[in-house]
Design a protein around this motif. Structure first.
Motif, PDB file in Angstrom:
ATOM      1  N   TRP A 218       8.112  -3.622  21.329  1.00 36.75           N
ATOM      2  CA  TRP A 218       9.256  -2.815  21.629  1.00 36.75           C
ATOM      3  C   TRP A 218      10.430  -3.382  21.114  1.00 36.75           C
ATOM      4  N   ALA A 219      10.524  -4.846  21.439  1.00 33.41           N
ATOM      5  CA  ALA A 219      12.014  -5.445  21.022  1.00 33.41           C
ATOM      6  C   ALA A 219      12.047  -5.606  19.617  1.00 33.41           C
ATOM      7  N   ALA A 220      11.031  -5.867  18.874  1.00 32.07           N
ATOM      8  CA  ALA A 220      11.231  -5.534  17.444  1.00 32.07           C
ATOM      9  C   ALA A 220      11.298  -4.343  16.809  1.00 32.07           C
ATOM     10  N   GLY A 221      11.106  -3.273  17.125  1.00 29.90           N
ATOM     11  CA  GLY A 221      11.286  -1.787  16.782  1.00 29.90           C
ATOM     12  C   GLY A 221      12.630  -1.614  17.104  1.00 29.90           C
ATOM     13  N   LEU A 222      13.063  -1.942  18.583  1.00 29.16           N
ATOM     14  CA  LEU A 222      14.369  -1.843  18.722  1.00 29.16           C
ATOM     15  C   LEU A 222      15.519  -2.366  17.834  1.00 29.16           C
ATOM     16  N   LEU A 223      15.256  -3.741  17.399  1.00 34.65           N
ATOM     17  CA  LEU A 223      16.085  -4.448  16.756  1.00 34.65           C
ATOM     18  C   LEU A 223      16.368  -3.951  15.253  1.00 34.65           C
ATOM     19  N   ILE A 224      15.305  -3.020  14.854  1.00 38.00           N
ATOM     20  CA  ILE A 224      15.394  -2.269  13.525  1.00 38.00           C
ATOM     21  C   ILE A 224      16.397  -1.380  13.872  1.00 38.00           C
ATOM     22  N   LEU A 225      16.334  -0.369  14.747  1.00 37.92           N
ATOM     23  CA  LEU A 225      16.967   0.874  15.175  1.00 37.92           C
ATOM     24  C   LEU A 225      18.316   0.390  15.227  1.00 37.92           C
ATOM     25  N   LEU A 226      18.755  -0.611  16.100  1.00 35.12           N
ATOM     26  CA  LEU A 226      19.771  -1.263  16.121  1.00 35.12           C
ATOM     27  C   LEU A 226      20.905  -1.816  14.963  1.00 35.12           C
ATOM     28  N   ALA A 227      20.151  -2.352  13.951  1.00 35.33           N
ATOM     29  CA  ALA A 227      20.626  -2.893  12.830  1.00 35.33           C
ATOM     30  C   ALA A 227      20.764  -2.054  11.779  1.00 35.33           C
ATOM     31  N   LEU A 228      20.284  -0.797  12.032  1.00 39.37           N
ATOM     32  CA  LEU A 228      20.327   0.158  10.866  1.00 39.37           C
ATOM     33  C   LEU A 228      22.075   0.552  10.451  1.00 39.37           C
ATOM     34  N   PRO A 229      22.861   0.702  11.042  1.00 40.26           N
ATOM     35  CA  PRO A 229      24.164   0.756  10.885  1.00 40.26           C
ATOM     36  C   PRO A 229      24.567   0.091   9.818  1.00 40.26           C
ATOM     37  N   TRP A 230      24.297  -1.281   9.942  1.00 37.84           N
ATOM     38  CA  TRP A 230      24.579  -2.314   8.846  1.00 37.84           C
ATOM     39  C   TRP A 230      24.036  -1.906   7.476  1.00 37.84           C
ATOM     40  N   CYS A 231      23.066  -0.938   7.235  1.00 41.62           N
ATOM     41  CA  CYS A 231      22.550  -0.565   6.190  1.00 41.62           C
ATOM     42  C   CYS A 231      23.051   0.679   5.612  1.00 41.62           C
ATOM     43  N   GLU A 232      24.008   1.329   6.422  1.00 46.65           N
ATOM     44  CA  GLU A 232      24.759   2.554   6.096  1.00 46.65           C
ATOM     45  C   GLU A 232      25.455   2.441   4.653  1.00 46.65           C
ATOM     46  N   PRO A 233      26.168   1.323   4.390  1.00 50.15           N
ATOM     47  CA  PRO A 233      26.965   1.308   3.081  1.00 50.15           C
ATOM     48  C   PRO A 233      25.999   1.361   1.963  1.00 50.15           C
ATOM     49  N   LEU A 234      25.013   0.522   2.125  1.00 50.15           N
ATOM     50  CA  LEU A 234      24.002   0.326   1.018  1.00 50.15           C
ATOM     51  C   LEU A 234      23.166   1.757   0.889  1.00 50.15           C
ATOM     52  N   ILE A 235      22.898   2.403   1.821  1.00 48.32           N
ATOM     53  CA  ILE A 235      22.327   3.659   1.852  1.00 48.32           C
ATOM     54  C   ILE A 235      23.159   4.865   1.082  1.00 48.32           C
ATOM     55  N   ALA A 236      24.626   4.790   1.319  1.00 47.46           N
ATOM     56  CA  ALA A 236      25.460   5.646   0.766  1.00 47.46           C
ATOM     57  C   ALA A 236      25.342   5.336  -0.693  1.00 47.46           C
ATOM     58  N   SER A 237      25.493   3.942  -1.037  1.00 47.97           N
ATOM     59  CA  SER A 237      25.441   3.698  -2.813  1.00 47.97           C
ATOM     60  C   SER A 237      24.241   4.155  -3.181  1.00 47.97           C
ATOM     61  N   VAL A 238      23.185   4.090  -2.749  1.00 46.27           N
ATOM     62  CA  VAL A 238      21.766   4.502  -3.382  1.00 46.27           C
ATOM     63  C   VAL A 238      21.876   6.083  -3.415  1.00 46.27           C
ATOM     64  N   GLU A 239      22.498   6.804  -2.507  1.00 45.60           N
ATOM     65  CA  GLU A 239      22.433   7.954  -2.446  1.00 45.60           C
ATOM     66  C   GLU A 239      23.398   8.857  -3.673  1.00 45.60           C
ATOM     67  N   ALA A 240      24.587   8.075  -3.784  1.00 44.97           N
ATOM     68  CA  ALA A 240      25.649   8.423  -4.870  1.00 44.97           C
ATOM     69  C   ALA A 240      24.894   7.956  -6.300  1.00 44.97           C
ATOM     70  N   TRP A 241      24.223   6.997  -6.473  1.00 49.01           N
ATOM     71  CA  TRP A 241      23.559   6.700  -7.696  1.00 49.01           C
ATOM     72  C   TRP A 241      22.402   7.687  -8.013  1.00 49.01           C
ATOM     73  N   LEU A 242      21.782   8.116  -7.015  1.00 47.10           N
ATOM     74  CA  LEU A 242      20.671   8.944  -7.281  1.00 47.10           C
ATOM     75  C   LEU A 242      21.232  10.313  -7.538  1.00 47.10           C
ATOM     76  N   PHE A 243      22.396  10.850  -7.013  1.00 47.93           N
ATOM     77  CA  PHE A 243      22.816  12.078  -7.530  1.00 47.93           C
ATOM     78  C   PHE A 243      23.548  12.024  -8.906  1.00 47.93           C
ATOM     79  N   ARG A 244      24.258  10.736  -9.186  1.00 51.01           N
ATOM     80  CA  ARG A 244      24.560  10.671 -10.518  1.00 51.01           C
ATOM     81  C   ARG A 244      23.425  10.904 -11.701  1.00 51.01           C
ATOM     82  N   LEU A 245      22.427  10.183 -11.071  1.00 50.20           N
ATOM     83  CA  LEU A 245      21.168  10.280 -12.003  1.00 50.20           C
ATOM     84  C   LEU A 245      20.785  11.627 -12.085  1.00 50.20           C
ATOM     85  N   ARG A 246      20.792  12.359 -11.157  1.00 54.09           N
ATOM     86  CA  ARG A 246      20.481  13.708 -11.130  1.00 54.09           C
ATOM     87  C   ARG A 246      21.210  14.718 -11.870  1.00 54.09           C
ATOM     88  N   ASP A 247      22.593  14.546 -11.873  1.00 53.43           N
ATOM     89  CA  ASP A 247      23.495  14.996 -12.792  1.00 53.43           C
ATOM     90  C   ASP A 247      23.316  14.757 -14.270  1.00 53.43           C
TER      91      ASP A 247
END
Length: 332
Positions: A218-247
């Motif tokens: 339970w503690a291990a899973g909760l730590l991952i959910l709480l740490a996800l906002p730190w990954c949001e800039p990387l997620i946004a960068s990957v999303e923008a790169w994939l959309f450029r590749l799509r275009d």
């Protein structure tokens, strides 16, 4: 006359995506607020305390053995069949497919890749952190315990923390994390907590995990959910790169073909010279008489062009023609 452009399969897919609405502006991306940081630090301290309690063989290990000897699957055998199916909600394969299908549909409708990328990031963190802890501590499960009262650590096991429990927290908790409204987030948070709690207790009932394994999961899973906002800039960068590749792929797949000018056939030099000579000879005037300055030969000096005599073939049965003007001479 108007003609429609024939789209390729890739072009039809991109055209279908372009008809969908753009990414909704009201979606709130969670940030690493102060309260979330405090909650993350408290969960991390709780995680470390559970590990220390098991390593030092405290009261928590004794509780693990007491629950194991109680054998819940023998106390309530009537629910065994149901819990055998319920525990599947904590298996990584089936749950990942179900949640990915829902988030994939949301990504398609909202024209954004963030739900799928957030799910991928959470599962990647789950595999790295929980997998490393399992292999690092190497605890054996209740069915493989060797010494009563021992913590069964560092014996080439892979049971601590509980992977089913951590996966249930992350997989169903990501739905609450990606909810677009506060009300949906509250309801999904409560639902995911109930599912994760039930999956963890089911593994204890079946005897596949110690109670401390479940608590640490339970503690291990909760730590991952709480740490996800730190990954949001990387997620946004990957999303923008994939959309450029799509275009780029869309432009390449739907671009009109460039017309190519026909290349004239190469003519060999000898054939070209002979054709020019023939055309010049045809344009030159033909001579009407003998060339000036040359002697005109007499007919007797010329070589005969045909054999002497008549040119007709001989006809022996034909009588010779007589001269009609000749008359017989009368005597007298």
């Amino acid at each position: 006359m108007r003609t429609e452009r024939n789209l390729t399969r890739l072009g039809r897919v991109f055209a279908r995506l372009d008809r969908e609405p753009e990414r909704p502006a009201h979606i709130d991306v969670p940030s690493m607020s102060r309260h979330r940081v405090v909650f993350f630090a408290a969960t991390l301290a709780f995680y470390a305390a559970i590990v220390a309690a098991v390593v030092t063989t405290t009261w928590l290990v004794r509780l693990d053995w007491q629950v194991m000897f109680f054998r819940p699957y023998q106390q309530w055998p009537e629910i065994h069949a149901f819990l055998d199916y319920y525990v599947v909600l904590g298996q990584r394969g089936p749950t990942a497919v179900m949640v990915a299908a829902w988030l994939g549909w949301r990504s398609w409708r909202q024209h954004t890749l963030r739900p799928m990328l957030a799910l991928g990031a959470s599962l990647l963190l789950l595999n790295i952190t929980v997998g490393a802890a399992k292999l690092g501590m190497g605890r054996l499960g209740p069915h493989y315990a060797t010494v009563i009262g021992s913590n069964e650590m560092w014996r080439d096991g892979d049971i601590f923390p509980s992977g089913h429990t951590a996966n249930a927290v992350v997989t169903w908790g990501i739905l609450a994390y990606l909810a677009s409204t506060p009300r949906a987030r509250r309801w999904l948070s409560a639902l995911s907590a109930v599912v994760a709690l039930g999956v963890g207790l089911t593994t204890v009932y079946l005897g596949t995990h110690w109670l401390s394994d479940v608590v640490l999961g339970w503690a291990a899973g909760l730590l991952i959910l709480l740490a996800l906002p730190w990954c949001e800039p990387l997620i946004a960068s990957v999303e923008a790169w994939l959309f450029r590749l799509r275009d780029r792929l869309r432009d390449r797949g739907t671009a009109a073909p460039v017309p190519v000018a026909p290349v004239p056939a190469l003519v060999p030099a000898e054939a070209k010279d002979s054709d020019m000579a023939a055309r010049e000879a045809a344009r030159a005037p033909r001579p009407t008489g003998h060339a000036p300055g040359t002697l005109h030969t007499s007919r007797s000096e010329r070589s005969p062009g045909a054999p002497a005599g008549s040119r007709r073939p001989p006809q022996p049965d034909r009588l010779p023609r007589t001269n009609p003007s000749a008359r017989p001479v009368a005597g007298g």
